[in-house]
Scaffold this motif. Structure first.
Motif, PDB file in Angstrom:
ATOM      1  N   TYR A  26      -2.782  -6.894  -1.804  1.00  0.00           N
ATOM      2  CA  TYR A  26      -2.904  -7.526  -3.118  1.00  0.00           C
ATOM      3  C   TYR A  26      -3.380  -6.518  -4.173  1.00  0.00           C
ATOM      4  O   TYR A  26      -2.856  -6.482  -5.296  1.00  0.00           O
ATOM      5  N   LEU A  27      -4.366  -5.708  -3.812  1.00  0.00           N
ATOM      6  CA  LEU A  27      -4.852  -4.712  -4.767  1.00  0.00           C
ATOM      7  C   LEU A  27      -3.760  -3.693  -5.102  1.00  0.00           C
ATOM      8  O   LEU A  27      -3.597  -3.301  -6.262  1.00  0.00           O
ATOM      9  N   ALA A  28      -3.041  -3.267  -4.066  1.00  0.00           N
ATOM     10  CA  ALA A  28      -1.964  -2.298  -4.301  1.00  0.00           C
ATOM     11  C   ALA A  28      -0.893  -2.883  -5.203  1.00  0.00           C
ATOM     12  O   ALA A  28      -0.424  -2.234  -6.152  1.00  0.00           O
TER      13      ALA A  28
ATOM     14  N   LEU B  81      -8.126   8.816   2.560  1.00  0.00           N
ATOM     15  CA  LEU B  81      -8.872   7.572   2.723  1.00  0.00           C
ATOM     16  C   LEU B  81      -8.074   6.324   2.327  1.00  0.00           C
ATOM     17  O   LEU B  81      -8.616   5.221   2.310  1.00  0.00           O
ATOM     18  N   PHE B  82      -6.794   6.481   2.020  1.00  0.00           N
ATOM     19  CA  PHE B  82      -5.941   5.340   1.648  1.00  0.00           C
ATOM     20  C   PHE B  82      -6.566   4.517   0.524  1.00  0.00           C
ATOM     21  O   PHE B  82      -6.602   3.302   0.572  1.00  0.00           O
ATOM     22  N   GLU B  83      -7.067   5.190  -0.487  1.00  0.00           N
ATOM     23  CA  GLU B  83      -7.820   4.504  -1.538  1.00  0.00           C
ATOM     24  C   GLU B  83      -6.917   3.614  -2.397  1.00  0.00           C
ATOM     25  O   GLU B  83      -5.954   4.073  -2.993  1.00  0.00           O
ATOM     26  N   VAL B  84      -7.247   2.347  -2.420  1.00  0.00           N
ATOM     27  CA  VAL B  84      -6.548   1.349  -3.229  1.00  0.00           C
ATOM     28  C   VAL B  84      -7.613   0.512  -3.908  1.00  0.00           C
ATOM     29  O   VAL B  84      -8.437  -0.120  -3.240  1.00  0.00           O
ATOM     30  N   ASN B  85      -7.624   0.470  -5.225  1.00  0.00           N
ATOM     31  CA  ASN B  85      -8.682  -0.257  -5.936  1.00  0.00           C
ATOM     32  C   ASN B  85      -8.094  -1.256  -6.930  1.00  0.00           C
ATOM     33  O   ASN B  85      -6.957  -1.110  -7.347  1.00  0.00           O
TER      34      ASN B  85
ATOM     35  N   GLN C 244       0.826  -1.205   0.000  1.00  0.00           N
ATOM     36  CA  GLN C 244       0.000   0.000   0.000  1.00  0.00           C
ATOM     37  C   GLN C 244       0.862   1.258   0.000  1.00  0.00           C
ATOM     38  O   GLN C 244       0.585   2.232  -0.713  1.00  0.00           O
ATOM     39  N   GLY C 245       1.919   1.243   0.812  1.00  0.00           N
ATOM     40  CA  GLY C 245       2.815   2.390   0.860  1.00  0.00           C
ATOM     41  C   GLY C 245       3.479   2.644  -0.482  1.00  0.00           C
ATOM     42  O   GLY C 245       3.613   3.794  -0.925  1.00  0.00           O
TER      43      GLY C 245
ATOM     44  N   LEU D 146      -6.084  -8.564   9.689  1.00  0.00           N
ATOM     45  CA  LEU D 146      -4.971  -9.016   8.857  1.00  0.00           C
ATOM     46  C   LEU D 146      -5.458  -9.429   7.470  1.00  0.00           C
ATOM     47  O   LEU D 146      -4.820  -9.129   6.454  1.00  0.00           O
ATOM     48  N   SER D 147      -6.585 -10.110   7.422  1.00  0.00           N
ATOM     49  CA  SER D 147      -7.127 -10.521   6.119  1.00  0.00           C
ATOM     50  C   SER D 147      -7.485  -9.295   5.277  1.00  0.00           C
ATOM     51  O   SER D 147      -7.223  -9.257   4.071  1.00  0.00           O
ATOM     52  N   ALA D 148      -8.052  -8.272   5.913  1.00  0.00           N
ATOM     53  CA  ALA D 148      -8.401  -7.043   5.185  1.00  0.00           C
ATOM     54  C   ALA D 148      -7.151  -6.293   4.743  1.00  0.00           C
ATOM     55  O   ALA D 148      -7.103  -5.751   3.631  1.00  0.00           O
ATOM     56  N   PHE D 149      -6.147  -6.233   5.616  1.00  0.00           N
ATOM     57  CA  PHE D 149      -4.896  -5.575   5.234  1.00  0.00           C
ATOM     58  C   PHE D 149      -4.247  -6.288   4.043  1.00  0.00           C
ATOM     59  O   PHE D 149      -3.728  -5.646   3.126  1.00  0.00           O
TER      60      PHE D 149
END
Length: 445
Positions: A231-233, A441-445, A150-151, A223-226
């Motif tokens: 994976y999306l990032a 919002l840390f948007e990652v799609n 994500q970063g 952890l599963s959500a993170f």
């Protein structure tokens, strides 16, 4: 006459509601407006604008404490919580870096990625803490929490530059994510588990366990959500770098994980996500970590996400308190606001600004705009009180009185209060969203 934040702070300096060297539970309420039978924070535009400006001014003085020049093992300027903590930590650095990114300094998030990537060993293991002398293993193999993908994505998008992700750096980042899969993925359910609560960052979170006889016993919502977000990032990063095979692989992993989260962790009767024992039995306790799923909008419908928030998050019987949102439901038998920082920090009730920011993202994602304003108003006034009285902040606060908890002077080196800055800087982002419609919002799609 309505108090402005400036007048409020002056009043608090003259009449300190707490001592920086001792914890008291007699805090006076923040400025409020009485509405029906419950006290609601002031969310008028004038008040939020003034509060936003006051927090920006205060944080401009404190923020430099969280930025350190490169030294020793750490080759790039690095981010620390400051005060009580002098080390570079995993999710602390991510959240500090995203805050800095939001105010025009994305290079620090990039540096955070590079400093952790180079610390990875040949297996992809990197501990959650790195110092100028090298990686600092804690509690066995305490692996960094999954934020590096994500970063990488968020920094690159803000910089409009992916060229800094060299083949070597990309390989290191990818190995860190692969290592997490090796140590934390349950093959039966396709979900992730922490070794223990300490590994999660919610040090004594009751929906996990620190029982050394039961390592990795509980499949974790957070952890599963993170990992879903990782994976999306990484799908996006790989695509930008022309690594189409990797992009396809991460897309499939995200799709599978999403299906497993919704299949096994969502309880439609209770309208909530729950952790689950690896035996398949749900663990039904209302903790902050249940809501991490709502930081992304496609893991549960708007209708169900809103219902979960109304039943548990924005509900005084569970997480809603006068001074913010609790880290554990007040209905839970383990609910407390004890001042603990050693051997772990307390996530069994106190208000954590970073936890409240994750809630804030969830509230925004599911249409609770007024509640976002209320939370920003509450936390903004709370940290200003702390800064006025102590010159810095604390990592958490008593949910029911607003009194600052850890770290006290007694808990600090040489008995001197050194405060805490770090991810509390996100309170500014709450107010930027509420007052300026400028949301992080840390948007990652």
């Amino acid at each position: 006459m309505k108090l402005t934040p400036i007048v409020l702070v002056v009043c608090l300096i003259l009449n300190l509601f707490f001592s920086c060297n001792h914890n008291k539970n007699d805090a006076t309420p923040i400025e409020t407006i009485t509405k029906s039978d419950r006290i609601v924070p002031n969310t008028s535009k004038a008040y939020l604008d003034s509060l936003n400006n006051e927090v920006k001014q205060a944080f401009a003085k404190l923020r430099p404490q969280s930025i350190r020049p490169a030294e020793g093992f750490i080759k790039y300027d690095y981010l620390i919580p400051a005060g009580f903590y002098k080390q570079m930590w995993d999710w602390d650095g991510f959240y500090i870096g995203t805050h800095l990114m939001s105010i025009g300094q994305p290079k620090y998030l990039k540096y955070w990625v590079l400093n952790f990537a180079v610390a990875a060993d040949e297996d992809g293991y990197v501990p959650g803490c790195v110092t100028t002398k090298g990686p600092r293993p804690l509690f066995g193999k305490f692996a960094m929490k999954p934020f590096i993908g994500q970063g990488t994505y968020l920094a690159s998008e803000k910089l409009n530059d992916y060229t800094w992700i060299t083949p070597k750096v990309y390989k290191q980042i990818k190995s860190i994510i692969t290592y997490r899969e090796k140590i934390s993925l349950d093959e039966k359910y396709g979900l992730f588990y922490w070794d223990d609560a300490m590994s999660s960052g919610g040090d004594n979170n009751v929906v996990l366990t620190n029982d050394k006889n039961q390592p990795g016993a509980i499949l974790a919502v957070d952890l599963s959500a993170f990992m879903y977000r990782e994976y999306l990032a990484m799908k996006n990063v790989a695509a930008k770098l022309g690594r189409t095979e990797d992009a396809s692989s991460y897309t499939e992993k995200a799709k599978t994980l999403k299906a497993n989260i919704t299949k096994y962790l969502w309880d439609d009767d209770a309208k909530s996500f729950w952790n689950m024992y690896r035996t398949g039995r749900p663990y039904k306790r209302v903790s902050y970590s249940n809501f991490i799923v709502l930081m992304h909008t496609d893991l549960v419908s708007q209708e169900n996400g809103r219902e979960m928030i109304k039943r548990y998050l924005w509900n005084e019987d569970h997480l809603l308190a006068l001074y913010g949102l609790r880290s554990l439901s007040k209905q839970d038998p383990d609910y407390n606001n004890e001042n603990i920082i050693v051997p772990y920090s307390n996530w069994q009730g106190p208000v954590w600004p970073v936890g409240n920011y994750m809630y804030y993202v969830a509230l925004k994602n599911y249409g609770f705009t007024e509640e976002c304003k209320q939370l920003a108003s509450t936390l903004g006034a709370l940290v200003l009180k702390d800064i006025a009285a102590c010159g810095s902040m604390h990592e958490n606060y008593h949910a029911d009185t607003g009194a600052p908890l850890a770290p006290t002077a007694e808990q600090s080196k040489n008995g001197i209060f050194t405060g805490f800055v770090g991810w509390n800087l996100l309170v500014q982002n709450m107010l930027m969203g509420a007052a300026e419609d400028d949301f992080l919002l840390f948007e990652v799609n």
